[in-house]
Design an enzyme around this catalytic site. Sequence first.
Site, PDB file in Angstrom:
ATOM      1  N   THR A   1      -8.922   0.051  14.245  1.00 26.37           N
ATOM      2  CA  THR A   1      -9.351  -0.571  15.510  1.00 26.37           C
ATOM      3  C   THR A   1     -10.550  -1.472  15.210  1.00 26.37           C
ATOM      4  O   THR A   1     -11.668  -1.195  15.653  1.00 26.37           O
ATOM      5  CB  THR A   1      -9.726   0.493  16.560  1.00 26.37           C
ATOM      6  OG1 THR A   1     -10.722   1.373  16.004  1.00 26.37           O
ATOM      7  CG2 THR A   1      -8.523   1.305  16.957  1.00 26.37           C
TER       8      THR A   1
ATOM      9  N   LYS B   1       0.836  -1.204   0.000  1.00 28.03           N
ATOM     10  CA  LYS B   1       0.000   0.000   0.000  1.00 28.03           C
ATOM     11  C   LYS B   1       0.870   1.254   0.000  1.00 28.03           C
ATOM     12  O   LYS B   1       0.579   2.231  -0.695  1.00 28.03           O
ATOM     13  CB  LYS B   1      -0.909  -0.024   1.237  1.00 28.03           C
ATOM     14  CG  LYS B   1      -1.963   1.057   1.289  1.00 28.03           C
ATOM     15  CD  LYS B   1      -2.856   0.820   2.504  1.00 28.03           C
ATOM     16  CE  LYS B   1      -3.894   1.889   2.680  1.00 28.03           C
ATOM     17  NZ  LYS B   1      -4.718   1.662   3.889  1.00 28.03           N
TER      18      LYS B   1
ATOM     19  N   GLU C   1     -17.654   8.966   5.249  1.00 25.78           N
ATOM     20  CA  GLU C   1     -17.139   8.532   3.959  1.00 25.78           C
ATOM     21  C   GLU C   1     -18.016   9.102   2.850  1.00 25.78           C
ATOM     22  O   GLU C   1     -19.233   9.084   2.925  1.00 25.78           O
ATOM     23  CB  GLU C   1     -17.105   7.007   3.888  1.00 25.78           C
ATOM     24  CG  GLU C   1     -16.032   6.409   4.798  1.00 25.78           C
ATOM     25  CD  GLU C   1     -15.934   4.897   4.667  1.00 25.78           C
ATOM     26  OE1 GLU C   1     -16.083   4.401   3.536  1.00 25.78           O
ATOM     27  OE2 GLU C   1     -15.722   4.237   5.694  1.00 25.78           O
TER      28      GLU C   1
ATOM     29  N   GLY D   1     -24.693   0.390   7.624  1.00 26.45           N
ATOM     30  CA  GLY D   1     -23.525  -0.467   7.443  1.00 26.45           C
ATOM     31  C   GLY D   1     -22.269   0.371   7.528  1.00 26.45           C
ATOM     32  O   GLY D   1     -22.224   1.390   8.201  1.00 26.45           O
TER      33      GLY D   1
ATOM     34  N   PHE E   1     -14.810  12.980  12.995  1.00 30.66           N
ATOM     35  CA  PHE E   1     -16.238  12.930  12.678  1.00 30.66           C
ATOM     36  C   PHE E   1     -16.416  12.981  11.160  1.00 30.66           C
ATOM     37  O   PHE E   1     -17.188  13.786  10.633  1.00 30.66           O
ATOM     38  CB  PHE E   1     -16.973  14.086  13.360  1.00 30.66           C
ATOM     39  CG  PHE E   1     -16.837  14.081  14.858  1.00 30.66           C
ATOM     40  CD1 PHE E   1     -17.591  13.219  15.642  1.00 30.66           C
ATOM     41  CD2 PHE E   1     -15.929  14.928  15.487  1.00 30.66           C
ATOM     42  CE1 PHE E   1     -17.460  13.206  17.026  1.00 30.66           C
ATOM     43  CE2 PHE E   1     -15.797  14.927  16.870  1.00 30.66           C
ATOM     44  CZ  PHE E   1     -16.563  14.057  17.639  1.00 30.66           C
TER      45      PHE E   1
ATOM     46  N   CYS F   1     -17.983   2.153  10.576  1.00 32.40           N
ATOM     47  CA  CYS F   1     -18.110   2.929  11.813  1.00 32.40           C
ATOM     48  C   CYS F   1     -19.291   2.512  12.677  1.00 32.40           C
ATOM     49  O   CYS F   1     -19.108   2.065  13.806  1.00 32.40           O
ATOM     50  CB  CYS F   1     -18.197   4.420  11.487  1.00 32.40           C
ATOM     51  SG  CYS F   1     -16.634   5.114  10.930  1.00 32.40           S
TER      52      CYS F   1
END
Length: 473
Positions: free
Chosen positions: A85, A35, A154, A273, A151, A276
């Site tokens: 995470t 990557k 996407e 979905g 905050f 998050c």
Amino acid sequence: MKISVIGGGYVGLTTAACLAQIGHEVFCSESDLAKLDKLQHGEMPIFEPHLEEIIKKMCGSGHLRFGLTEDAIDRSEAIFICVGTPPLPNGDADLSAIEGVARSIAKRASGYRLVIEKSTVPVQTGSQLRKQLSLHSMNGLECDVVSNPEFLREGTAVEDFLHPDRIVVGVESRRAAKLLRDIYTPIIDQNFICPLHSACPEVVKPIFLTTDTGSAELIKHASNSFLAMKISFINMVANLCEAVGADVTRVAEGMGLDPRIGSSFLQPGIGFGGFCFPKDVQAFIRIAEKSGCDFSLLKEVEKINQRRIAEFVEKVRKELWVIRGKKIALWGLAFKPNTDDVRFAPSISLIKALVEEGAIISAYDPEAMERTTAVLPDITYSTDPYSAAQGTDAILIVTEWDAFRDIDWKRLRSIVEHSLIIDGRNMFDPADVAHHGFRYSSIGRKSFAVETVHPAEPFDELSPDKKTQESLV
């Protein structure tokens, strides 16, 4: 200011690019060498509107560079931790990547460092970070640990970063608070060259909220869990509307006019979905349990969301009677429009459920097909919505991409086997779809069925005396 960002995922890349855009000298590290190689050669590992252009421009100007974590630790006083995470099987957040970064900083860095946890983490992660940094320090490291939750949505991440409604920082020292304010001053003052607008409309300066570390960590989980709760609530209202013959869009509109409620996240559908909401709700439940609090409200939010796919499959079954052998087109695979992210996307569970019942699936998404192929290699992927719909018994709308709003209804009607649309996002006006000759089923609204359509006599839902071929079912 010289700033390092550790982690080249959605949050890390957006943070690095936008900090460079507002004038900082940013070094972004990535542990995945393949990557990293892509990033160093100008290739984007994700799709996010505007991000690629900003990264190319900032790399060209020298404000942004990519490299190894060791170099990121060495070069900057301020270090943003933006590693993943992911959820563990029990719902806890996997903090192994965070711990690994903490150990690397402790063993390598000397002098003062401002360590900023940007990743979404459970409350008290900051105190654990401080402990790890102190425990493994080898070169006289002095540091402040700060919580600065993101905050970012996407699909609008760049705008969310540059034009936020609030910036939250959890600090335990004045020095850390001042440094964070210095970093964000161009955004607080809205004084930077905006890559999105030639003239930013109605610029509102964000609130810079300073709290203790634990409160800042809780704000992120509490915010996402509350928004997930609103989605599950309106989905239950949609079920009730279907049962009693009401229209959920009008109910949601009436609710949203109350300023105490607001209209955001009152759009019913097939469930939330993405990476998050599902993991943050799970993590918040676990955080509460570990602290002796039974957050049963969020458990029900999670259950409601998990039932949405089975309920949508039942809607498909109701319209088709038998699913086995039916050719079904899926429009949309990403969990939301303007992203290629399919992590925890409803489309994945829906496709698996339909294939298990014997459906033949053809799918189209403007951005997410490559990522979906890695998860579901055995379905057909199409080059556009029309080829996906060719010869189908039903079209299922799963992601509300703008491209679907501009569909050529006449062309679509001519290529489908059966003119049935089941809309999981309530994209269209039912009467309008019926006028184009389609049977239409959506979420929390009456279904429309049309036998024939006479262009000279358009359907008028408000004039029951008008003689048309359309019928309300």
